[in-house]
Enzyme design. Sequence first.
Site, PDB file in Angstrom:
ATOM      1  N   ASP A 141      -1.977   0.831  -4.525  1.00 19.44           N
ATOM      2  CA  ASP A 141      -1.266   1.762  -3.644  1.00 19.44           C
ATOM      3  C   ASP A 141      -0.131   1.039  -2.943  1.00 19.44           C
ATOM      4  OD1 ASP A 141      -2.129   3.794  -0.725  1.00 19.44           O
ATOM      5  OD2 ASP A 141      -0.693   4.140  -2.347  1.00 19.44           O
ATOM      6  N   LYS A 144       5.544   0.582  -6.413  1.00 17.21           N
ATOM      7  CA  LYS A 144       5.203   1.055  -7.772  1.00 17.21           C
ATOM      8  C   LYS A 144       5.677   0.102  -8.861  1.00 17.21           C
ATOM      9  CE  LYS A 144       3.806   3.881  -4.967  1.00 17.21           C
ATOM     10  NZ  LYS A 144       2.493   3.422  -4.412  1.00 17.21           N
ATOM     11  N   ASP A 169      -2.621   5.143  -7.050  1.00 16.29           N
ATOM     12  CA  ASP A 169      -2.039   6.257  -6.312  1.00 16.29           C
ATOM     13  C   ASP A 169      -0.587   6.466  -6.756  1.00 16.29           C
ATOM     14  OD1 ASP A 169      -1.237   7.012  -2.831  1.00 16.29           O
ATOM     15  OD2 ASP A 169      -1.895   8.330  -4.445  1.00 16.29           O
ATOM     16  N   ASN A 170      -0.062   7.659  -6.532  1.00 21.53           N
ATOM     17  CA  ASN A 170       1.377   7.951  -6.671  1.00 21.53           C
ATOM     18  C   ASN A 170       1.927   7.832  -8.079  1.00 21.53           C
ATOM     19  OD1 ASN A 170       1.283   5.995  -3.829  1.00 21.53           O
ATOM     20  ND2 ASN A 170       1.704   8.195  -3.705  1.00 21.53           N
ATOM     21  N   GLU A 199       0.276  13.395  -0.357  1.00 18.79           N
ATOM     22  CA  GLU A 199      -0.383  13.513   0.953  1.00 18.79           C
ATOM     23  C   GLU A 199       0.363  14.452   1.905  1.00 18.79           C
ATOM     24  OE1 GLU A 199       0.214  10.611  -0.574  1.00 18.79           O
ATOM     25  OE2 GLU A 199       1.372   9.244   0.629  1.00 18.79           O
TER      26      GLU A 199
HETATM   27  O1  LIG Z   1       1.523   7.429  -1.146  1.00 18.30           O
HETATM   28  C1  LIG Z   1       2.822   6.993  -1.063  1.00 18.30           C
HETATM   29  C2  LIG Z   1       3.879   7.881  -0.914  1.00 18.30           C
HETATM   30  C3  LIG Z   1       5.207   7.404  -0.837  1.00 18.30           C
HETATM   31  C4  LIG Z   1       6.311   8.371  -0.683  1.00 18.30           C
HETATM   32  C5  LIG Z   1       7.395   8.098   0.177  1.00 18.30           C
HETATM   33  C6  LIG Z   1       8.407   9.025   0.332  1.00 18.30           C
HETATM   34  C7  LIG Z   1       8.358  10.234  -0.365  1.00 18.30           C
HETATM   35  F1  LIG Z   1       9.349  11.124  -0.191  1.00 18.30           F
HETATM   36  C8  LIG Z   1       7.309  10.514  -1.222  1.00 18.30           C
HETATM   37  C9  LIG Z   1       6.284   9.583  -1.384  1.00 18.30           C
HETATM   38  C10 LIG Z   1       5.461   6.037  -0.896  1.00 18.30           C
HETATM   39  C11 LIG Z   1       4.385   5.124  -1.049  1.00 18.30           C
HETATM   40  C12 LIG Z   1       4.613   3.726  -1.098  1.00 18.30           C
HETATM   41  C13 LIG Z   1       3.535   2.881  -1.244  1.00 18.30           C
HETATM   42  C14 LIG Z   1       2.245   3.423  -1.346  1.00 18.30           C
HETATM   43  N1  LIG Z   1       2.013   4.752  -1.305  1.00 18.30           N
HETATM   44  C15 LIG Z   1       3.059   5.613  -1.147  1.00 18.30           C
HETATM   45 MG   LIG Z   2       0.177   5.909  -1.858  1.00 18.74          MG
END
Ligand SMILES: Oc1cc(-c2ccc(F)cc2)cc2cccnc12
Ligand SMILES: [Mg+2]
Length: 214
Positions: A141, A144, A169-170, A199
Amino acid sequence: TGSSRPQRMLKAVQKNATKGDPESVISAIDYYCRHKEWAMNVGDEKGLILDSVLTEVNPSTALELGTYCGYSTVRIARLLSPGSKLITVEFNPAFAAVARQIIAYAGLQDKVTLVEGPSGDLIPKMKARFGIKSFDFVFLDHWKDRYVPDTKLLEDCGLVSEGSVLLADNVICPGAPEYLKYVRNSPRYESRYYKSNLEYTKVEDGLEKSVFLG
Ligand SMILES: Oc1cc(-c2ccc(F)cc2)cc2cccnc12
Ligand SMILES: [Mg+2]
């Protein structure tokens, strides 16, 4: 200078959760991030999938890459059997400082070792530093573009063995297309996609569960 989003999240936990009660810490963060300000926790919807995979694996040693404020750290640690351990890696010291306090507020500090630094540097030191044979469960997580190199590192360092479960995740948002290609095309993994939502939003996202076949 003002507070940061992680600091405001910590304040919300200290105000609304009960010390030593992980469920109340999880609920306080979810409420704050859904109704006050969004933050990149795995969240309540994908969190239920994390819970179910974790309960199925029941790991003795687990690794989390990307602690952030400790929300998923608390979700994982609260479900670990007595004597099981979670190592969580966070690159950003400000995030790590908040995470330590949130993990402690939940009363889970004895099950969790938070290590600060770049995952690529820390993974090769895991065996020596923590006497880890291999991880039964890994939650990816973090950033990426580290998913593939860190997965290869875990393999090369003998930190995953037959049956080890990776949960990422993601994989849709922000997206980890190279990782999906890697685990889905490799004969060494059995992969499955769990469709969900980013989320606290209606945007599609999901978790990829990949079992290492050895
Ligand atoms: O769950 C996550 C979500 C996002 C995220 C940030 C901005 C957005 F517009 C959409 C998604 C970034 C992450 C970075 C690291 C670990 N998890 C993340
Ligand atoms: Mg995440």
